[in-house]
Motif scaffolding. Structure first.
Motif, PDB file in Angstrom:
ATOM      1  N   VAL A 164       0.883  -1.164   0.087  1.00 31.04           N
ATOM      2  CA  VAL A 164      -0.015   0.034   0.182  1.00 31.04           C
ATOM      3  C   VAL A 164       0.898   1.256   0.041  1.00 31.04           C
ATOM      4  O   VAL A 164       1.679   1.423   0.965  1.00 31.04           O
ATOM      5  CB  VAL A 164      -0.814   0.031   1.228  1.00 31.04           C
ATOM      6  N   VAL A 165       0.825   1.960  -1.032  1.00 34.32           N
ATOM      7  CA  VAL A 165       1.722   3.318  -1.101  1.00 34.32           C
ATOM      8  C   VAL A 165       1.017   4.371  -0.786  1.00 34.32           C
ATOM      9  O   VAL A 165      -0.279   4.544  -1.301  1.00 34.32           O
ATOM     10  CB  VAL A 165       2.171   3.252  -2.494  1.00 34.32           C
ATOM     11  N   VAL A 166       1.355   5.199   0.214  1.00 38.07           N
ATOM     12  CA  VAL A 166       0.870   6.473   0.415  1.00 38.07           C
ATOM     13  C   VAL A 166       1.976   7.613   0.233  1.00 38.07           C
ATOM     14  O   VAL A 166       3.199   7.493   0.099  1.00 38.07           O
ATOM     15  CB  VAL A 166       0.305   6.225   1.876  1.00 38.07           C
ATOM     16  N   GLU A 167       1.477   8.942   0.286  1.00 33.90           N
ATOM     17  CA  GLU A 167       2.484   9.850   0.065  1.00 33.90           C
ATOM     18  C   GLU A 167       3.486  10.231   1.161  1.00 33.90           C
ATOM     19  O   GLU A 167       4.519  10.239   1.189  1.00 33.90           O
ATOM     20  CB  GLU A 167       1.672  11.210  -0.262  1.00 33.90           C
ATOM     21  N   ARG A 168       2.679  10.039   2.504  1.00 38.97           N
ATOM     22  CA  ARG A 168       3.341  10.415   3.655  1.00 38.97           C
ATOM     23  C   ARG A 168       3.078   9.265   4.583  1.00 38.97           C
ATOM     24  O   ARG A 168       2.005   8.934   4.635  1.00 38.97           O
ATOM     25  CB  ARG A 168       3.046  11.839   4.186  1.00 38.97           C
ATOM     26  N   ARG A 169       3.769   8.750   5.368  1.00 38.56           N
ATOM     27  CA  ARG A 169       3.320   7.621   6.318  1.00 38.56           C
ATOM     28  C   ARG A 169       2.090   7.992   7.141  1.00 38.56           C
ATOM     29  O   ARG A 169       1.173   7.056   7.370  1.00 38.56           O
ATOM     30  CB  ARG A 169       4.487   7.279   6.981  1.00 38.56           C
ATOM     31  N   GLN A 170       1.982   9.173   7.722  1.00 39.54           N
ATOM     32  CA  GLN A 170       1.029   9.704   8.584  1.00 39.54           C
ATOM     33  C   GLN A 170      -0.441   9.532   7.676  1.00 39.54           C
ATOM     34  O   GLN A 170      -1.401   9.915   8.314  1.00 39.54           O
ATOM     35  CB  GLN A 170       1.209  10.870   9.096  1.00 39.54           C
ATOM     36  N   THR A 174       5.923   4.524   1.910  1.00 34.58           N
ATOM     37  CA  THR A 174       5.878   5.673   1.103  1.00 34.58           C
ATOM     38  C   THR A 174       6.012   5.721  -0.265  1.00 34.58           C
ATOM     39  O   THR A 174       6.630   4.649  -0.856  1.00 34.58           O
ATOM     40  CB  THR A 174       6.596   6.734   1.735  1.00 34.58           C
ATOM     41  N   ALA A 175       5.611   6.810  -1.087  1.00 38.19           N
ATOM     42  CA  ALA A 175       6.077   6.739  -2.317  1.00 38.19           C
ATOM     43  C   ALA A 175       7.485   7.057  -2.844  1.00 38.19           C
ATOM     44  O   ALA A 175       8.036   6.331  -3.569  1.00 38.19           O
ATOM     45  CB  ALA A 175       5.292   8.133  -3.017  1.00 38.19           C
ATOM     46  N   GLY A 176       8.130   7.632  -1.974  1.00 39.04           N
ATOM     47  CA  GLY A 176       9.671   7.731  -1.752  1.00 39.04           C
ATOM     48  C   GLY A 176      10.303   6.341  -1.602  1.00 39.04           C
ATOM     49  O   GLY A 176      11.284   6.073  -2.434  1.00 39.04           O
ATOM     50  N   ALA A 177       9.908   5.720  -0.825  1.00 40.15           N
ATOM     51  CA  ALA A 177      10.258   4.158  -0.649  1.00 40.15           C
ATOM     52  C   ALA A 177      10.168   3.550  -1.549  1.00 40.15           C
ATOM     53  O   ALA A 177      10.820   2.523  -2.077  1.00 40.15           O
ATOM     54  CB  ALA A 177       9.827   3.912   0.603  1.00 40.15           C
ATOM     55  N   TYR A 178       8.961   3.565  -2.249  1.00 37.64           N
ATOM     56  CA  TYR A 178       8.498   2.563  -3.403  1.00 37.64           C
ATOM     57  C   TYR A 178       9.392   2.951  -4.700  1.00 37.64           C
ATOM     58  O   TYR A 178       9.682   2.199  -5.494  1.00 37.64           O
ATOM     59  CB  TYR A 178       6.977   2.841  -3.517  1.00 37.64           C
ATOM     60  N   VAL A 179       9.513   4.180  -4.837  1.00 38.67           N
ATOM     61  CA  VAL A 179      10.300   4.624  -5.873  1.00 38.67           C
ATOM     62  C   VAL A 179      11.644   3.930  -5.968  1.00 38.67           C
ATOM     63  O   VAL A 179      12.263   3.524  -7.009  1.00 38.67           O
ATOM     64  CB  VAL A 179      10.427   6.091  -6.324  1.00 38.67           C
ATOM     65  N   ALA A 180      12.253   4.054  -4.797  1.00 41.39           N
ATOM     66  CA  ALA A 180      13.757   3.619  -4.462  1.00 41.39           C
ATOM     67  C   ALA A 180      13.531   1.970  -4.540  1.00 41.39           C
ATOM     68  O   ALA A 180      14.730   1.399  -4.664  1.00 41.39           O
ATOM     69  CB  ALA A 180      14.351   4.272  -3.113  1.00 41.39           C
ATOM     70  N   ALA A 181      12.565   1.293  -4.184  1.00 44.52           N
ATOM     71  CA  ALA A 181      12.674  -0.144  -4.125  1.00 44.52           C
ATOM     72  C   ALA A 181      12.742  -0.802  -5.351  1.00 44.52           C
ATOM     73  O   ALA A 181      12.088  -0.276  -6.163  1.00 44.52           O
ATOM     74  CB  ALA A 181      11.426  -0.438  -3.412  1.00 44.52           C
ATOM     75  N   ARG A 182      13.537  -1.922  -5.530  1.00 47.16           N
ATOM     76  CA  ARG A 182      13.544  -2.677  -6.528  1.00 47.16           C
ATOM     77  C   ARG A 182      13.201  -4.251  -6.329  1.00 47.16           C
ATOM     78  O   ARG A 182      14.348  -4.849  -6.069  1.00 47.16           O
ATOM     79  CB  ARG A 182      15.101  -2.493  -7.174  1.00 47.16           C
ATOM     80  N   PRO A 183      11.887  -4.609  -6.105  1.00 50.91           N
ATOM     81  CA  PRO A 183      11.850  -5.843  -5.514  1.00 50.91           C
ATOM     82  C   PRO A 183      12.414  -7.178  -6.709  1.00 50.91           C
ATOM     83  O   PRO A 183      12.237  -6.820  -7.717  1.00 50.91           O
ATOM     84  CB  PRO A 183      10.399  -6.043  -5.367  1.00 50.91           C
ATOM     85  N   ALA A 184      12.479  -8.367  -6.301  1.00 48.30           N
ATOM     86  CA  ALA A 184      12.875  -9.315  -7.186  1.00 48.30           C
ATOM     87  C   ALA A 184      11.817  -9.690  -7.973  1.00 48.30           C
ATOM     88  O   ALA A 184      12.028 -10.599  -9.108  1.00 48.30           O
ATOM     89  CB  ALA A 184      13.368 -10.578  -6.359  1.00 48.30           C
ATOM     90  N   ARG A 185      10.594  -9.761  -7.541  1.00 50.67           N
ATOM     91  CA  ARG A 185       9.378 -10.142  -8.224  1.00 50.67           C
ATOM     92  C   ARG A 185       8.173  -9.053  -8.046  1.00 50.67           C
ATOM     93  O   ARG A 185       8.234  -8.316  -7.440  1.00 50.67           O
ATOM     94  CB  ARG A 185       8.956 -11.356  -7.697  1.00 50.67           C
TER      95      ARG A 185
END
Length: 532
Positions: A10-16, A29-40
């Motif tokens: 679940v992606v949100v703009e800010r954790r709060q 957060t959206a920032g963490a999702y942008v940086a993430a590169r999952p294997a699948r």
């Protein structure tokens, strides 16, 4: 195998922004999702508060699609809902029109009290606390695939109708709906993922959307006149239209967009309406969404092993880190630039920070790429997965780009040299075909560089490439234009007028094709087989 709940993010703009419990740690957060590169690939629910063009929410869905994640809402949904806006603009009217087939499902609702003409209901993953709208809420979610929506009904002439549907953020969920919201989220998380389904599309005059005031059109007026003459030979009437002809689009059997496309633009609305009418369109809305954003291109090409210049996504949080890792000179790009606009070469770290700050004011994410100087770029045009033309675009004299823009609005362009497919390096054709295949089945211009080492890298994929008489067609000849017309005829399930010229190379008897053309077609077929 079906995805499990553990695959859900679940992606949100800010954790709060997600005020509810998260025992499974699915919220990021959206920032963490942008940086993430999952294997699948994963299932992604995008609940960002802001989902307008180039916002954090927009990029969350864009990157999810580029990475192969199954995302709700899809990018097309954001373009429909956010592009329509929450006001009474043309886009919202188009959306309401496309949902008019659901209005008969409102007949059971009682009339409103005197003086009340509108009713609003929140919809969470296809469910609503408004018991009278249970069926419509489920169908809207099936149709639009938007997790949180506000449905507005209007009453008039003795009946309710859908007036608007707008995406809403988590901040718009009232606390009295907390339990209902969480139950709806959990039920959606455990449901098998399905693609959104629209209504069945309905139905040959070819409309060509063109802006005569555009200083850099993808096709000149003289080219469109030539296309019209080719069309007559095939029993097709070509009619040039403008943005004011939007409401008359249903009169045509196909749409060829020959304006510079963009998502927050009337060209995108034309593409979406053509699709809703069931008529073939080039460029289609998906191609516009994908190709006009260089972030999507970079993620998609990298994710499928297509060679590109070394590329980094830059945000305000990562600008210092990226700057420290760059080799100068480097190139910075705004995601939706076109015709060399929004592309800047920076020679040192100071210039990098100055230009990056300016570009980040326009977009949440920009791109930094290695600078790879070459005398020209290869351009391979493909239509329906087939190579249509090949050209070399030379850099503008005394400039590092193909187009040089002056401060007064004027511009200069480098030379264009058409190249026969048979004379094109196989590595160039293979890379272009692989890149275009990832975008769809429309008309694409793939820009590539061949480095001194022989390596071929894809720079970008354009969704409405230049196509002009005496330029891109100089090597391909008349067949190019017949294939363009033939693409629309085939997509519409039509055949050319009896006695007319054949519309594709495959339709020509082998003996009637020039030897060079036969070799080119054989080479193209071999390349397609190699990358399939």
């Amino acid at each position: 195998m079906a995805r499990t709940v553990s695959d859900l993010v679940v992606v949100v703009e800010r954790r709060q922004d997600f005020r509810w419990p998260d025992p499974d740690g699915r919220v990021m957060t959206a920032g963490a999702y942008v940086a993430a590169r999952p294997a699948r690939p994963r299932r992604v629910i995008n609940l960002c508060r802001h989902a307008d063009y180039l916002s954090a929410g927009y990029y969350a869905s864009l990157l999810a699609e580029a990475r192969g994640d199954r995302v709700t809402p899809a990018l097309r949904t954001l373009a429909d809902l956010v592009g329509a806006g929450t006001g009474p603009g043309a886009g919202q009217a188009d959306l309401a029109d496309s949902l008019a087939d659901l209005n008969p499902r409102l007949v059971h609702l009682p009339p409103p009290p005197a003086g009340v003409a509108r009713h609003a209901a929140n919809i969470y993953f296809g469910r609503t606390p408004d018991v009278g709208l249970t069926d419509v809420a489920a169908r809207l979610f099936q149709r639009l695939d938007c997790p949180l929506m506000c449905l507005t009904l209007a009453y008039g002439e003795g009946a309710w109708r859908i007036a608007s549907v707008a995406a809403m953020g988590t901040d718009a969920v009232p606390r009295m709906h907390d339990v209902f919201f969480l139950n709806a989220l959990e039920a959606h998380a455990r449901r098998r993922w399905q693609r959104p389904r629209g209504p069945a599309a309905a139905s040959f005059t070819l409309a060509v959307l063109h802006d005569p005031a555009d200083p850099l059109p993808p096709s000149k007026a003289s080219t469109l006149a030539h296309l019209s003459r080719v069309g007559l030979d095939l029993g097709v009437r070509v009619e040039v239209i403008g943005r004011r002809d939007y409401r008359h689009l249903a009169q045509f059997d196909g749409l060829f967009i020959r304006e510079t496309t963009a998502v927050p633009h009337h060209t995108f609305r034309f593409a979406r309406k053509a699709e809703a009418l069931g008529i073939p369109v080039v460029d289609d809305a998906t191609s516009i969404l994908r190709c006009t954003n260089k972030v999507f291109l970079a993620e998609t090409l990298a994710g499928h092993g297509v060679a590109t210049p070394r590329t980094r996504l830059v945000t305000r949080a990562t600008v210092a880190e990226v700057g420290a890792a760059l080799t100068f000179p480097a190139v910075l790009k705004v995601p939706d630039g076109a015709f060399s606009r929004g592309v800047e070469r920076v020679m040192d770290i100071d210039a990098f920070h100055r230009v990056a700050a300016a570009l980040l004011a326009r977009s949440q994410i920009i791109l930094a790429q290695d600078y790879l100087p070459t005398a020209f770029d290869w351009r391979v045009g493909l239509l329906g997965g087939e190579v249509l033309f090949v050209a070399q675009y030379y850099m503008c004299p005394r400039h590092w780009q193909i187009v040089r823009h002056a401060a007064d609005g004027s511009h200069d362009e480098g030379a264009t040299r058409a190249v026969a497919v048979a004379d094109t390096p196989p590595a160039v054709l293979a890379a272009a075909t692989a890149a275009a295949r990832l975008m769809g089945n429309g008309l694409y211009g793939v820009d590539l560089k061949q480095l001194p080492s022989g390596e071929v890298v894809v720079i970008e994929v354009n969704d409405n490439p230049n196509l002009d008489v005496g330029a891109e067609d100089r090597a391909a000849g008349p067949l190019l234009w017949r294939r363009v017309i033939g693409h629309f005829l085939t997509a519409a399930g039509r055949a050319p007028m009896p006695g007319s010229t054949a519309v594709s190379a495959a339709d020509l008897p082998a003996g009637s094709q020039p030897a060079a053309e036969r070799a080119a077609l054989a080479r193209a077929a071999a390349v397609r087989a190699a990358v399939a």
